[in-house]
Design an enzyme around this catalytic site. Structure first.
Site, PDB file in Angstrom:
ATOM      1  N   ILE A   1       0.836  -1.212   0.000  1.00 17.57           N
ATOM      2  CA  ILE A   1       0.000   0.000   0.000  1.00 17.57           C
ATOM      3  C   ILE A   1       0.865   1.255   0.000  1.00 17.57           C
ATOM      4  CG2 ILE A   1      -1.635   1.343   1.390  1.00 17.57           C
ATOM      5  CD1 ILE A   1      -3.082  -1.224   2.058  1.00 17.57           C
ATOM      6  N   GLU A   2       1.950   1.239   0.758  1.00 19.08           N
ATOM      7  CA  GLU A   2       2.793   2.433   0.818  1.00 19.08           C
ATOM      8  C   GLU A   2       3.457   2.756  -0.519  1.00 19.08           C
ATOM      9  OE1 GLU A   2       2.924   4.687   2.877  1.00 19.08           O
ATOM     10  OE2 GLU A   2       2.304   3.908   4.813  1.00 19.08           O
ATOM     11  N   THR A   3       4.041   1.744  -1.150  1.00 17.48           N
ATOM     12  CA  THR A   3       4.854   2.050  -2.344  1.00 17.48           C
ATOM     13  C   THR A   3       4.687   1.041  -3.491  1.00 17.48           C
ATOM     14  OG1 THR A   3       6.751   0.787  -1.471  1.00 17.48           O
ATOM     15  CG2 THR A   3       6.640   3.141  -0.920  1.00 17.48           C
TER      16      THR A   3
END
Ligand SMILES: [Ca+2]
Length: 319
Positions: A119-121
């Site tokens: 989700i972050e990257t």
């Protein structure tokens, strides 16, 4: 009256860039002095600020209203996408041994490490393209939370001085979130880990360091490795939506007694756990029964959209 306003606006528009340039130079001078006083080498500071000017795109993003109008349904569709699930399963397979080892060491199930990373990257693919000094200097000079970003910039210099990465490799998002797990410099200093033992906490390019740093973040925030995050729930007719709040935490037995069930209609598990009900889209939207680990995810990012999606993605990846 109208012409006075126009004249005033004209003066402001013409005068502000010149004023801004001069005051940014002054700001950099003051910041450099403070950094050096705090033990950062002057050659590093000089080198880092060479040619740095405020980035207008960063200020534009900083001033944008943070609350988008997206519903949770729309957000979930975008974030917990088929592609992200598929890629997450591939990453679980590719890094199985490393993830199991780190998961055991920190008491965090690997699927949550992979979901946060995804989700972050997007599993390290989009980890930010700004030079961190440029981005944080812009926000510290002219942003809405300048003191916060000034401290983060000093923290970034500590990381550089310790040799964990180089000026050119130290990339971040526009707001200074760094590397594949998007740590702010202060989180990095507290929680980043050198798992592969090469002496550098490299959350930009070393998967072992990325996974261990994320796991350490969760573990230090109170993660319980034997518990799940929560689950989709079915609410009874006439459920009082005031009961849906992270401030209200009750034993599973209580929720069972008032008619809350698993989404398939089955009884809730009879574990001695407390849980809360979350309705990310309000009344009528999907309901989730969440445990303490959900609150831990919200320490990473204080958003029910985010925390619920991390849980849903983790479950989908592990299926
Ligand atoms: Ca390392």
């Amino acid at each position: 009256m109208r012409s006075i306003i126009l004249t005033a606006m004209f003066i402001f528009v013409v005068a502000s860039p010149v004023f801004g340039e001069a005051s940014f130079k002054q700001w950099v001078k003051d910041f450099k002095a403070e950094a050096i006083e705090q033990g950062i080498s002057s050659s590093l500071v000089d080198q880092a600020f060479e040619g740095v000017v405020p980035i207008s795109r960063v200020l534009e993003l900083d001033r944008k209203q943070p609350e988008s109008r997206m519903t949770f349904g729309e957000y979930r569709k975008k974030i917990v996408s088929e592609l992200r699930i598929q890629r997450g399963r591939e990453m679980m397979a590719q890094y199985r041994n490393l993830l199991n080892e780190i998961g055991q060491q920190y008491g965090v199930q690997p699927r949550f490490i992979v979901a946060l990373w995804g989700i972050e990257t997007f599993y390290g693919k989009n980890s930010g393209s700004y030079r961190i000094v440029d981005a944080l200097a812009t926000l510290a000079f002219d942003g809405r939370r300048s003191q916060y970003f000034r401290t983060e910039l000093l923290n970034a210099f500590r990381i550089l001085q310790d040799g964990h990465t180089s000026l050119d490799s130290m990339k971040s998002s526009w707001a200074g979130a760094m590397g594949q797990c998007q740590f702010m410099p202060s989180s990095f200093l507290r929680l980043a880990v050198d798992h592969d033992g090469d002496g550098r906490k490299d959350i930009w390019n070393t998967p072992a360091d990325v996974f261990a740093s994320a796991a350490n973040y969760l573990s230090q925030s109170g993660w319980r490795g034997k518990q799940i995050w929560g689950r989709r729930a079915h609410l009874p007719e006439g459920f009082n939506v005031k009961q849906a709040s992270l401030k209200i935490s009750k034993p599973l037995q209580h929720w069972q007694n008032i008619g809350v069930r698993k989404s398939d209609g089955n009884d809730l598990p009879l574990a001695p756990l407390k849980a809360s009900i979350v309705l990310p889209d309000g009344k009528g939207g999907p309901a989730y029964l969440v445990y303490d680990n959900y609150r831990v995810i919200m320490k990473w990012n204080r958003s029910t959209y985010f925390a619920t999606s991390v849980g849903l993605l983790a479950d989908a990846i592990a299926q």
